[in-house]
Design an enzyme around this catalytic site. Structure first.
Site, PDB file in Angstrom:
ATOM      1  N   GLN A   9      10.577 -15.370  -4.286  1.00  0.00           N
ATOM      2  CA  GLN A   9      10.169 -15.744  -3.254  1.00  0.00           C
ATOM      3  C   GLN A   9       8.598 -16.826  -3.989  1.00  0.00           C
ATOM      4  O   GLN A   9       8.782 -18.148  -3.120  1.00  0.00           O
ATOM      5  CB  GLN A   9       9.115 -15.045  -2.842  1.00  0.00           C
ATOM      6  CG  GLN A   9       7.751 -14.361  -1.948  1.00  0.00           C
ATOM      7  CD  GLN A   9       7.220 -13.896  -0.960  1.00  0.00           C
ATOM      8  OE1 GLN A   9       7.401 -13.734   0.147  1.00  0.00           O
ATOM      9  NE2 GLN A   9       6.022 -13.683  -1.260  1.00  0.00           N
TER      10      GLN A   9
ATOM     11  N   LEU B   4      -1.583  -2.526   2.109  1.00  0.00           N
ATOM     12  CA  LEU B   4      -2.404  -2.649   1.090  1.00  0.00           C
ATOM     13  C   LEU B   4      -1.471  -1.275  -0.529  1.00  0.00           C
ATOM     14  O   LEU B   4      -1.877  -0.443  -0.076  1.00  0.00           O
ATOM     15  CB  LEU B   4      -2.878  -3.331   0.734  1.00  0.00           C
ATOM     16  CG  LEU B   4      -3.041  -4.831   1.727  1.00  0.00           C
ATOM     17  CD1 LEU B   4      -4.708  -4.919   1.479  1.00  0.00           C
ATOM     18  CD2 LEU B   4      -1.912  -5.679   1.640  1.00  0.00           C
TER      19      LEU B   4
ATOM     20  N   SER C  43       6.134  -0.810  -4.006  1.00  0.00           N
ATOM     21  CA  SER C  43       5.895  -1.841  -3.423  1.00  0.00           C
ATOM     22  C   SER C  43       5.402  -0.877  -1.883  1.00  0.00           C
ATOM     23  O   SER C  43       5.972   0.039  -2.292  1.00  0.00           O
ATOM     24  CB  SER C  43       7.956  -1.904  -3.130  1.00  0.00           C
ATOM     25  OG  SER C  43       8.058  -2.282  -2.283  1.00  0.00           O
TER      26      SER C  43
ATOM     27  N   GLY D 123      -0.223  -2.856  -5.804  1.00  0.00           N
ATOM     28  CA  GLY D 123       0.156  -4.054  -6.353  1.00  0.00           C
ATOM     29  C   GLY D 123      -0.323  -5.925  -5.842  1.00  0.00           C
ATOM     30  O   GLY D 123      -1.140  -6.797  -6.288  1.00  0.00           O
ATOM     31  N   HIS D 124      -1.087  -5.128  -4.618  1.00  0.00           N
ATOM     32  CA  HIS D 124      -1.772  -6.598  -3.872  1.00  0.00           C
ATOM     33  C   HIS D 124      -3.552  -6.107  -4.597  1.00  0.00           C
ATOM     34  O   HIS D 124      -4.304  -7.184  -4.726  1.00  0.00           O
ATOM     35  CB  HIS D 124      -2.128  -5.780  -2.671  1.00  0.00           C
ATOM     36  CG  HIS D 124      -0.530  -5.877  -1.538  1.00  0.00           C
ATOM     37  ND1 HIS D 124      -0.120  -4.682  -1.653  1.00  0.00           N
ATOM     38  CD2 HIS D 124      -0.051  -6.919  -1.515  1.00  0.00           C
ATOM     39  CE1 HIS D 124       1.141  -5.561  -0.517  1.00  0.00           C
ATOM     40  NE2 HIS D 124       0.850  -6.916  -0.868  1.00  0.00           N
TER      41      HIS D 124
ATOM     42  N   GLY E 259       0.458  -6.578   4.816  1.00  0.00           N
ATOM     43  CA  GLY E 259      -0.601  -5.671   4.612  1.00  0.00           C
ATOM     44  C   GLY E 259       0.460  -4.078   3.864  1.00  0.00           C
ATOM     45  O   GLY E 259       0.919  -4.669   2.659  1.00  0.00           O
TER      46      GLY E 259
HETATM   47  O1  PAF Z   1       5.050 -11.395   0.108  1.00  0.00           O
HETATM   48  C1  PAF Z   1       4.847 -10.828   1.391  1.00  0.00           C
HETATM   49  O2  PAF Z   1       3.692  -9.931   1.317  1.00  0.00           O
HETATM   50  C2  PAF Z   1       5.280 -11.719   2.678  1.00  0.00           C
HETATM   51  O3  PAF Z   1       6.219 -12.570   1.810  1.00  0.00           O
HETATM   52  C3  PAF Z   1       4.043 -12.956   2.764  1.00  0.00           C
HETATM   53  C4  PAF Z   1       3.632 -14.020   1.129  1.00  0.00           C
HETATM   54  C5  PAF Z   1       2.995 -12.603   3.001  1.00  0.00           C
HETATM   55  C6  PAF Z   1       4.498 -13.701   3.241  1.00  0.00           C
HETATM   56  O4  PAF Z   1       4.112 -13.461   4.778  1.00  0.00           O
END
Ligand code: PAF
Length: 287
Positions: free
Chosen positions: A155, A35, A187, A38-39, A33
């Site tokens: 990640q 958002l 971010s 980037g999202h 969330g």
């Molecule tokens: O990058 C993120 O927002 C989180 O680490 C993820 C991949 C949704 C896992 O909770």
């Protein structure tokens, strides 16, 4: 029914099964969330590739190593739903913690040496928490492809290995970092910066770029590139460099010399806010 909010696992599975019956592919964007642009770029990319786009919004308690960080994590569901709808997401899966963890988990995903450096070194258990929740989400959504930002380079590398090592039938797609005009990587944590801190924050990207420029101009020496990058950070009491490393982007192990693809990555505390960023770099050949 764009951006339909689904809060439980059963109806989400029904929504996905209906899409499959209609011959549609499923693109999945996992998020916590808050958002931002980037999202939005992840959703846009999923939208291009997929018949149905599912976004998940879940602030995963397993991946927070500090209680205060979890408590302070921004929660903006209404705005998030609007962003998802405006970028054409079909469903937004936003479960409660009780829905995701009806009982405390006995089984988690252990991550090996790929989590030993960079953020993994400073946030013990963080990537176990990420890998565990991502594996659960993959099991719930059963998507064809999942989209992750390259800003979170470690990640992304871990999730690629998760899919390979545990034979998850999913394509992992990395999407380039979206930046502000001054280079700051977008971010969810940027909203915590006060105006002075916001002015200091792009220093991380500038430092990484300085290290990358040295490598790209033919200097293969990791120590020199790191020193050059660190020297580019302003001497300000509000800034504290947590790490600055040059790693193999696939294994996330520190390199001794740069001979091929590499990533120069850093974490910088700006006041009470921890920012991370990285720049992909390839050694110039023929030097
Ligand atoms: O990058 C993120 O927002 C989180 O680490 C993820 C991949 C949704 C896992 O909770």
């Amino acid at each position: 029914m764009s951006g339909e909010l689904i809060e439980s696992i059963a109806p989400l599975r029904e929504r996905v099964a209906r899409a499959r019956r209609n011959g549609q592919s499923i693109g999945f964007v996992p998020t916590m969330g808050a958002l931002h642009a980037g999202h939005a770029s992840l959703i846009d990319r999923a939208r291009l590739d997929s018949g149905v786009v599912v976004v998940s919004i879940f602030v995963n308690p397993l991946q927070f190593d500090r209680e205060d960080d979890l408590a302070r994590y921004p929660r903006t569901l209404d705005a998030d739903l609007r962003l998802c709808a405006s970028h054409g997401a079909d469903a937004v899966f936003a479960p409660t913690a009780a829905e995701m963890f009806a009982v405390p988990p006995q089984c988690t995903v252990e991550v090996g040496t790929i989590a030993a450096h960079l953020c993994g070194r400073f946030r013990p258990g963080h990537f176990r928490g990420v890998a565990t929740v991502v594996m659960k989400l993959f099991g719930i959504v059963q998507a064809d492809a999942a989209y992750f930002g390259e800003k979170d380079m470690q990640q992304l590398a871990i999730i690629r290995r998760l899919a390979v090592d545990l034979n998850v039938p999913i394509t992992i797609v990395g999407v380039p970092t979206v930046r502000e005009a001054d280079g700051l990587a977008i971010s969810s944590r940027n909203v915590r910066l006060n105006p002075t801190e916001r002015g200091l924050a792009p220093a991380l990207y500038r430092a990484l770029r300085a290290g990358a420029a040295a490598i790209e101009s033919g200097d293969h020496d990791v120590g020199r590139a790191k020193a050059l990058a660190a020297a580019g950070l302003p001497d300000d009491p509000r800034l504290r460099l947590e790490y600055l490393e040059i790693v193999d982007p696939e294994t996330v192990q520190p390199l001794e010399r740069i001979e091929g693809p590499a990533a120069i990555a850093g974490a910088l505390w700006v006041g009470a806010t921890r920012l991370i960023d990285n720049v992909a770099v390839r050694a110039a050949t023929g030097q």
